[in-house]
Design a protein around this motif. Structure first.
Motif, short mmCIF file in Angstrom:
data_model
loop_
_atom_site.label_atom_id
_atom_site.label_comp_id
_atom_site.label_asym_id
_atom_site.label_seq_id
_atom_site.Cartn_x
_atom_site.Cartn_y
_atom_site.Cartn_z
N GLY A 36 0.90 -0.87 0.38
CA GLY A 36 0.34 -0.21 0.36
C GLY A 36 0.84 1.32 -0.06
O GLY A 36 0.55 1.87 -0.91
N ASN A 37 1.54 1.36 0.60
CA ASN A 37 2.77 2.83 0.36
C ASN A 37 2.95 2.97 -0.56
O ASN A 37 3.49 3.56 -0.75
N MET A 38 3.89 1.43 -0.84
CA MET A 38 4.31 1.76 -2.36
C MET A 38 3.46 2.40 -3.57
O MET A 38 3.84 3.28 -4.17
N ILE A 39 2.57 1.80 -3.67
CA ILE A 39 1.32 2.48 -4.56
C ILE A 39 1.00 3.55 -3.42
O ILE A 39 1.31 4.52 -5.09
N LEU A 40 0.54 3.95 -2.90
CA LEU A 40 0.69 5.17 -2.91
C LEU A 40 1.87 6.72 -2.89
O LEU A 40 1.50 7.49 -3.66
N LYS A 41 2.87 5.57 -3.35
CA LYS A 41 3.74 6.47 -3.24
C LYS A 41 3.99 6.96 -4.66
O LYS A 41 4.34 7.73 -5.05
N PHE A 44 0.76 8.50 -5.97
CA PHE A 44 0.48 10.06 -5.43
C PHE A 44 2.23 11.40 -5.57
O PHE A 44 1.79 12.27 -5.03
N SER A 45 3.51 10.71 -6.31
CA SER A 45 3.96 11.48 -6.04
C SER A 45 4.55 12.90 -7.49
O SER A 45 3.54 11.98 -8.49
N GLU A 46 4.82 13.45 -7.60
CA GLU A 46 5.12 14.26 -8.42
C GLU A 46 5.65 13.85 -9.10
O GLU A 46 6.86 13.64 -9.18
N VAL A 59 12.04 3.87 -3.92
CA VAL A 59 10.88 1.92 -4.10
C VAL A 59 11.44 0.21 -4.12
O VAL A 59 11.06 0.00 -4.36
N GLY A 60 12.48 1.21 -5.13
CA GLY A 60 13.85 -0.32 -4.92
C GLY A 60 13.57 -0.61 -3.68
O GLY A 60 13.71 -2.71 -3.74
N LYS A 61 13.54 0.08 -2.80
CA LYS A 61 13.67 -0.96 -1.46
C LYS A 61 12.80 -1.60 -0.60
O LYS A 61 13.36 -2.91 -0.67
N LEU A 62 11.55 -1.19 -1.05
CA LEU A 62 10.02 -1.01 -0.47
C LEU A 62 10.26 -2.72 -1.56
O LEU A 62 9.39 -3.64 -0.60
#
Length: 91
Positions: A36-41, A44-46, A59-62
């Motif tokens: 969920g955190n990865m999808i949100l990043k 919703f990221s600029e 994102v690679g670490k996640l």
């Protein structure tokens, strides 16, 4: 003719199977949170922030954490909960 007879071994019981089950549940919740955190990043990221090297590294670490957790879930399922099977082949 090739016949395989699968005999199931003893049912996994005891403290190890209970610990494995609890850890699988906790790791599944952690994997859902990381996903969920990865999808949100990602959603919703600029665009200027998403193109930076630090964002890609995060994102690679996640993804690496997620892969490790999924491998741990699979290991605990096979070693802790899945019954042993004995395969007999008749020809």
């Amino acid at each position: 003719m090739h016949i395989e007879n699968i005999e199931y071994g003893p049912e996994k019981t005891g403290i190890w199977s209970q610990i494995a089950f609890i850890l699988i549940i906790l790791l599944t919740l952690a994997a859902a949170g990381i996903t969920g955190n990865m999808i949100l990043k990602l959603v919703f990221s600029e665009t200027t922030a998403a193109s930076t090297e630090s964002f890609i590294a995060d994102v690679g670490k996640l993804m690496a954490y997620l892969l490790f957790i999924l491998a741990a879930i699979l290991y605990l399922y096979v070693k802790g909960l899945l019954q042993d099977e004995y395969v007999t082949t008749l020809e």
